[in-house]
Design a protein around this motif. Structure first.
Motif, PDB file in Angstrom:
ATOM      1  N   MET A 188      -6.441  -8.954  12.324  1.00 38.54           N
ATOM      2  CA  MET A 188      -5.218  -8.871  11.529  1.00 38.54           C
ATOM      3  C   MET A 188      -5.539  -8.776  10.040  1.00 38.54           C
ATOM      4  O   MET A 188      -4.873  -8.044   9.299  1.00 38.54           O
ATOM      5  CB  MET A 188      -4.334 -10.086  11.805  1.00 38.54           C
ATOM      6  CG  MET A 188      -3.008 -10.069  11.057  1.00 38.54           C
ATOM      7  SD  MET A 188      -1.966  -8.647  11.484  1.00 38.54           S
ATOM      8  CE  MET A 188      -1.494  -9.077  13.155  1.00 38.54           C
ATOM      9  N   ARG A 189      -6.541  -9.508   9.604  1.00 37.20           N
ATOM     10  CA  ARG A 189      -6.931  -9.473   8.183  1.00 37.20           C
ATOM     11  C   ARG A 189      -7.335  -8.061   7.777  1.00 37.20           C
ATOM     12  O   ARG A 189      -6.942  -7.568   6.724  1.00 37.20           O
ATOM     13  CB  ARG A 189      -8.092 -10.439   7.952  1.00 37.20           C
ATOM     14  CG  ARG A 189      -8.366 -10.754   6.492  1.00 37.20           C
ATOM     15  CD  ARG A 189      -7.529 -11.919   6.048  1.00 37.20           C
ATOM     16  NE  ARG A 189      -8.053 -12.494   4.825  1.00 37.20           N
ATOM     17  CZ  ARG A 189      -7.499 -12.357   3.633  1.00 37.20           C
ATOM     18  NH1 ARG A 189      -6.396 -11.645   3.486  1.00 37.20           N
ATOM     19  NH2 ARG A 189      -8.012 -12.921   2.569  1.00 37.20           N
ATOM     20  N   VAL A 190      -8.131  -7.413   8.625  1.00 40.27           N
ATOM     21  CA  VAL A 190      -8.584  -6.054   8.328  1.00 40.27           C
ATOM     22  C   VAL A 190      -7.415  -5.071   8.359  1.00 40.27           C
ATOM     23  O   VAL A 190      -7.257  -4.232   7.457  1.00 40.27           O
ATOM     24  CB  VAL A 190      -9.680  -5.631   9.322  1.00 40.27           C
ATOM     25  CG1 VAL A 190     -10.024  -4.157   9.134  1.00 40.27           C
ATOM     26  CG2 VAL A 190     -10.927  -6.481   9.139  1.00 40.27           C
ATOM     27  N   LEU A 191      -6.569  -5.178   9.389  1.00 46.23           N
ATOM     28  CA  LEU A 191      -5.444  -4.263   9.510  1.00 46.23           C
ATOM     29  C   LEU A 191      -4.479  -4.389   8.334  1.00 46.23           C
ATOM     30  O   LEU A 191      -4.040  -3.376   7.768  1.00 46.23           O
ATOM     31  CB  LEU A 191      -4.694  -4.524  10.819  1.00 46.23           C
ATOM     32  CG  LEU A 191      -5.367  -4.043  12.104  1.00 46.23           C
ATOM     33  CD1 LEU A 191      -4.544  -4.465  13.320  1.00 46.23           C
ATOM     34  CD2 LEU A 191      -5.557  -2.533  12.074  1.00 46.23           C
ATOM     35  N   VAL A 192      -4.153  -5.627   7.972  1.00 45.28           N
ATOM     36  CA  VAL A 192      -3.212  -5.834   6.867  1.00 45.28           C
ATOM     37  C   VAL A 192      -3.803  -5.297   5.572  1.00 45.28           C
ATOM     38  O   VAL A 192      -3.099  -4.691   4.757  1.00 45.28           O
ATOM     39  CB  VAL A 192      -2.860  -7.332   6.739  1.00 45.28           C
ATOM     40  CG1 VAL A 192      -2.047  -7.579   5.476  1.00 45.28           C
ATOM     41  CG2 VAL A 192      -2.075  -7.790   7.952  1.00 45.28           C
ATOM     42  N   HIS A 193      -5.092  -5.533   5.383  1.00 46.16           N
ATOM     43  CA  HIS A 193      -5.732  -5.027   4.158  1.00 46.16           C
ATOM     44  C   HIS A 193      -5.692  -3.497   4.118  1.00 46.16           C
ATOM     45  O   HIS A 193      -5.407  -2.902   3.075  1.00 46.16           O
ATOM     46  CB  HIS A 193      -7.172  -5.519   4.087  1.00 46.16           C
ATOM     47  CG  HIS A 193      -7.904  -5.054   2.864  1.00 46.16           C
ATOM     48  ND1 HIS A 193      -7.660  -5.579   1.615  1.00 46.16           N
ATOM     49  CD2 HIS A 193      -8.855  -4.096   2.691  1.00 46.16           C
ATOM     50  CE1 HIS A 193      -8.430  -4.979   0.729  1.00 46.16           C
ATOM     51  NE2 HIS A 193      -9.158  -4.069   1.350  1.00 46.16           N
ATOM     52  N   LEU A 194      -5.943  -2.866   5.252  1.00 47.07           N
ATOM     53  CA  LEU A 194      -5.940  -1.403   5.294  1.00 47.07           C
ATOM     54  C   LEU A 194      -4.543  -0.835   5.061  1.00 47.07           C
ATOM     55  O   LEU A 194      -4.384   0.221   4.437  1.00 47.07           O
ATOM     56  CB  LEU A 194      -6.477  -0.919   6.645  1.00 47.07           C
ATOM     57  CG  LEU A 194      -7.968  -1.144   6.901  1.00 47.07           C
ATOM     58  CD1 LEU A 194      -8.327  -0.711   8.309  1.00 47.07           C
ATOM     59  CD2 LEU A 194      -8.815  -0.393   5.873  1.00 47.07           C
ATOM     60  N   ILE A 195      -3.527  -1.531   5.541  1.00 44.28           N
ATOM     61  CA  ILE A 195      -2.156  -1.025   5.423  1.00 44.28           C
ATOM     62  C   ILE A 195      -1.521  -1.393   4.077  1.00 44.28           C
ATOM     63  O   ILE A 195      -0.886  -0.549   3.435  1.00 44.28           O
ATOM     64  CB  ILE A 195      -1.282  -1.568   6.572  1.00 44.28           C
ATOM     65  CG1 ILE A 195      -1.795  -1.043   7.922  1.00 44.28           C
ATOM     66  CG2 ILE A 195       0.178  -1.185   6.375  1.00 44.28           C
ATOM     67  CD1 ILE A 195      -1.130  -1.685   9.113  1.00 44.28           C
ATOM     68  N   CYS A 196      -1.721  -2.631   3.646  1.00 46.15           N
ATOM     69  CA  CYS A 196      -0.963  -3.154   2.504  1.00 46.15           C
ATOM     70  C   CYS A 196      -1.720  -3.154   1.181  1.00 46.15           C
ATOM     71  O   CYS A 196      -1.097  -3.318   0.131  1.00 46.15           O
ATOM     72  CB  CYS A 196      -0.503  -4.591   2.797  1.00 46.15           C
ATOM     73  SG  CYS A 196       0.476  -4.754   4.297  1.00 46.15           S
TER      74      CYS A 196
END
Length: 477
Positions: A286-294
């Protein structure tokens, strides 16, 4: 039947939270809650640039309204300032600026901003989520979009209230105390303000409340058999909270304590190790995904040059704590209870004195409750020791994290009183659960509902006094 009653109370909490929030949204003038222009500027940039975050430049950023803010946001700010206090028009349902703002909405050029606002220092999850109501009303006036984002903050605030209900319910195991705890989350003056504002505070306090409830859910299970579902939730919510605002670190020590508890209790049990690994993996993913998106940076502006800062460490923090004076603690208390709008309007000194007295009574009650629990361990204990101790631990460590943030700001930026008391709202559910248990302990069981009713009346009166203070300042002068 018991679960059905809990559901009825949750529906009541949600209804009260929404009604209170909508009323406060209408009462607070647009952009008049602290840092709203800055937060909205960041949201507008992301909405108009395919959800990409603005890239920091090398110029000093105006803490109120950036000179490069969009034309419509600057116009709304000027109109709000013009109509403030004595300039507020009477006997009119609209003002000339509203038509101007509606006309601007059809012009893409009126939305141009480079995102150079003070909100640029924060992570992007809350701002990216806030682009949803912005884009839903993209053709409406900027005033409508500001109010739409405020409603999104109200949704976070409602989650915050519901989580506080369950935090008290699972700690004190008393419905009347759980209900009054939720009312406290709804009507606590600064929480009420922050959950109707354009900001990232509403999101972080709601996510931290959800995180605390997840921690309590794990604590309610045997230490050697943690729930894989709750661990996944904890991992995901922790990642989202940390990508919202740094004060979410206040809840991380509690999660680390629960992980350590599970490891020590399980020995080499494979199922427990797998469950913990799944929880950690969910956090990382989730940390990686949120960073990539947001947190994807938009091109076009050169990044600021790196500046060397003095080092920080445990010894420096220990010295900071040793040198800490009572004035800063009083400052945290006042800015956590009654400093509204741009910190330029406060509850009266008489109200502040009453709040100090109430805090003193609570600490005296803690001593009485401890004595009762020791003298009458079987007849008066209606709570579980584990959740109560964990609530106190979370509130205490959260307070230390906030103090560390002040130490960091003083060391790196030479900024004194950079942290405000509202930063402690992330541990309000934990503190509420602990003190609700304390109050319930010092009275007989038959009087707990009466005590809860008295406390609820006091909370509502405090909220009413806060609202009158704001309205008098904003509209009367």
């Amino acid at each position: 039947m018991k679960r059905h009653l809990d559901l009825v109370l949750v529906v009541l909490v949600v209804s009260i939270s929404i009604l209170r929030g909508l009323f406060w949204i209408g009462v607070y003038p647009a952009l008049k809650i602290a840092d709203e222009p800055s937060h909205f500027d960041d949201i507008q940039y992301r909405a108009e640039h395919a959800l990409r975050a603005p890239r920091a430049g090398d110029k000093v950023i105006n803490p109120v309204l950036s000179p490069t803010a969009s034309r419509e946001l600057s116009t709304l700010w000027a109109a709000t300032q013009h109509l403030w206090q004595a300039g507020f028009t009477t006997r009119r349902h609209a003002v000339p600026e509203e038509r101007t703002l509606r006309d601007m909405a059809s012009d893409p050029g009126s939305r141009v901003t480079n995102g150079q606002s003070s909100a640029i220092v924060y992570p992007g999850f809350a701002y990216t989520v806030a682009t949803i109501p912005y884009l839903l009303f993209s053709r409406a006036s900027v005033l409508v979009r500001v109010l739409a984002v405020r409603v999104a903050s109200l949704a976070w605030g409602t989650l915050f209230a519901v989580c506080t209900f369950f935090a008290v319910r699972w700690t004190a195991r008393d419905r009347s105390l759980a209900l009054v705890g939720a009312l406290f989350a709804i009507f606590q003056p600064l929480a009420a303000q922050q959950t109707v504002a354009v900001n990232n505070d509403a999101a972080v306090i709601a996510l931290c409340a959800l995180l605390f409830v997840g921690q309590l859910a794990l604590l309610r299970r045997p230490a050697d058999t943690p729930s894989r579902g709750w661990l996944i939730l904890l991992g995901c919510v922790t990642a989202l909270a940390l990508d919202t605002k740094p004060q979410a670190w206040a809840l991380v020590p509690g999660t680390m304590l629960l992980v350590l508890r599970a490891l020590l209790a399980s020995g080499r049990r494979r199922s427990t190790q797998v469950a913990l690994a799944v929880g950690v993996a969910s956090f990382i993913v989730m940390r990686v995904l949120v960073h990539l998106i947001c947190d994807r940076m938009a091109p076009g502006i050169a990044a600021a040059s790196v500046v060397a800062h003095p080092s920080i460490g445990p010894l420096g923090f220990a010295k900071f704590l040793w040198d800490l004076d009572d004035k800063f603690i009083d400052y945290l208390f006042s800015t956590g209870w009654g400093s509204f709008c741009w910190l330029d309007v406060h509850l009266s000194s008489a109200w502040q004195d009453d709040l100090h007295s109430a805090a003193l009574v609570l600490w005296i009650a803690c001593g009485i409750a401890a004595a009762i629990a020791w003298l009458f361990p079987d007849t008066r204990r209606f709570w579980d020791p584990g959740p109560v101790a964990f609530s106190f631990f979370t509130a205490a460590t959260g307070f230390m994290v906030i103090l560390f943030a002040e130490y960091y700001a003083r060391t790196y930026f030479l900024a004194v009183r950079a942290v405000q008391g509202r930063a402690l709202l992330v541990v309000l559910p934990a503190a509420t659960a602990f003190f609700a248990t304390v109050l319930g302990t010092i009275v007989p069981a038959r009087l707990r509902t009466l005590l809860a009713a008295i406390v609820a009346i006091g909370i509502v009166l405090l909220a009413a006094g806060s609202l009158v203070t704001v309205v008098a300042y904003e509209y009367v002068g």
